[in-house]
Write a protein that holds these residues in place. Structure first.
Motif, short mmCIF file in Angstrom:
data_model
loop_
_atom_site.label_atom_id
_atom_site.label_comp_id
_atom_site.label_asym_id
_atom_site.label_seq_id
_atom_site.Cartn_x
_atom_site.Cartn_y
_atom_site.Cartn_z
N VAL A 172 -39.24 -127.70 4.30
CA VAL A 172 -39.38 -126.63 5.29
C VAL A 172 -39.38 -127.24 6.69
CG1 VAL A 172 -40.75 -125.26 3.65
CG2 VAL A 172 -41.92 -126.69 5.36
N HIS A 176 -43.11 -124.70 10.17
CA HIS A 176 -43.18 -123.54 9.25
C HIS A 176 -44.60 -123.31 8.75
CE1 HIS A 176 -42.28 -121.10 5.65
NE2 HIS A 176 -41.16 -120.79 6.27
N ALA A 189 -42.06 -118.20 -0.71
CA ALA A 189 -40.83 -118.36 0.09
C ALA A 189 -39.78 -117.32 -0.27
CB ALA A 189 -40.28 -119.77 -0.11
N HIS A 191 -38.99 -114.44 0.79
CA HIS A 191 -38.31 -113.73 1.87
C HIS A 191 -37.57 -114.66 2.83
CE1 HIS A 191 -40.22 -110.13 0.44
NE2 HIS A 191 -41.44 -110.61 0.67
N GLU A 192 -37.54 -115.95 2.50
CA GLU A 192 -36.90 -116.93 3.38
C GLU A 192 -35.41 -117.09 3.04
OE1 GLU A 192 -38.41 -118.55 5.78
OE2 GLU A 192 -40.54 -118.29 5.35
N SER A 193 -34.67 -117.61 4.01
CA SER A 193 -33.29 -118.04 3.74
C SER A 193 -33.33 -119.46 3.17
CB SER A 193 -32.46 -118.04 5.03
OG SER A 193 -32.30 -116.73 5.52
N GLY A 241 -32.79 -122.72 7.19
CA GLY A 241 -33.41 -122.23 5.97
C GLY A 241 -34.26 -123.29 5.32
N LEU A 242 -34.82 -122.95 4.14
CA LEU A 242 -35.60 -123.88 3.34
C LEU A 242 -34.69 -124.47 2.27
CD1 LEU A 242 -38.88 -121.78 2.79
CD2 LEU A 242 -38.05 -122.95 4.85
#
Length: 299
Positions: A172, A176, A189, A191-193, A241-242
């Motif tokens: 990340v 973050h 995670a 809802h993350e890209s 993103g992650l």
């Protein structure tokens, strides 16, 4: 008539010991049989090589001329025999080894120094590529073995051994909300890209990462794709993103990225690096490397 190495060895031994009797004892052969063998050698050469005298056996001028080349022939025959034996044992020759980039983080530094020390006459020809590229190179006989990310599709022509297992962790950006946590559920995670591995170039890592996300209850929203682990880490540092990466990636930390262990049980030992080669390979150094990697202490 042909001259064989046995006759040359007998000739040299007689000349060095100065006696048929002592040479017969040293060679563990009956003296009459030794005399017959030397007679055949002289017949093949076409001239006497040894002269018997009151003080023992001496070389004729022709024998003196033969002596140097006979010793050299025996030496080179011994060298050739030893070289062939060392190749068969995997102690000499060239090993064309392909590897994925993440093998350089821990596996190669852990295993190659000991292998090179034990087999200094094996020349390593190292080539980096993706798992798909390495398997293709192996099938084309462009490399002898490859270090690839699993799981691998079953192929009856290939054989593989897992030489390293690792956890899947979350990369990340340094600022973050998950950064710095001792452990995080992957579901946090959702809802993350994500930046993800190319499914066509890195199918093993792509499949494992995607499966872990689905087990955590979501399908990741993929913003970018990459081939190398370090590329994904750079994309994370760029805020795109992650990423789910091998645990060994922490060895190459960056101030712009934090690596967070996952609480999910399925993330533990989820990844593997395998040594892959042709089934029943004739490249003995591959088997020596396999043994060296399997015997190496775990990190």
């Amino acid at each position: 008539m042909a001259i064989d190495l046995r006759q040359l060895r007998q000739f040299v031994t007689i000349a060095e010991l100065g006696s048929f009797r002592r040479a017969a004892d040293a060679l563990h052969i009956a003296q009459p049989a030794l005399s017959v063998s030397i007679q055949k050698l002289e017949h093949a050469v076409g001239t006497p090589l040894l002269a018997r005298g009151a003080k023992g056996v001496s070389l004729t001028p022709a024998g003196q001329a033969l002596m140097h080349d006979a010793r050299r022939a025996l030496f080179h025959a011994g060298q050739a025999r030893q070289a062939a034996r060392r190749v068969a044992l995997g102690e000499w020759g060239t090993l064309r080894l392909g590897f994925v980039g993440s093998a350089t983080y821990m596996l190669l530094p852990r295993c190659l120094p000991a292998f090179r020390e034990r087999y200094p006459d094996v020349e390593l020809d190292l080539r980096e590529d993706s798992t798909v590229g390495l398997v293709s190179m192996l099938r084309a006989n462009d490399i002898d073995a490859g270090l690839v990310r699993g799981p691998l599709v079953e192929d009856p022509a290939l054989e593989s051994w897992v030489v390293e297992r690792d956890d899947l962790i979350l990369a990340v950006p340094a600022g973050h909300a998950l950064a710095g946590l001792a452990c995080a559920p992957l579901a946090q995670a959702r809802h993350e890209s994500f930046v993800m591995y190319s499914p066509s170039k890195v199918p093993g890592l792509h499949g494992v990462a995607l499966s872990l996300c689905r087990k955590a209850g979501f399908t990741p929203r993929i913003s970018q794709q990459g081939i190398q682990v370090q590329t994904l880490v750079s994309l994370v540092a760029s805020g795109l993103g992650l990423a789910l990466v091998p645990g060994v990636t922490r060895a190459y930390s960056t101030p712009h990225v934090s690596f967070v262990p996952l609480c999910d049980p399925d993330a533990r030992q989820a990844l593997s690096l395998s040594l892959v080669t042709h089934r029943d390979t004739s490249c003995a150094p591959v088997l020596r490397l396999r043994d060296s990697m399997l015997d190496a202490p775990a990190r």
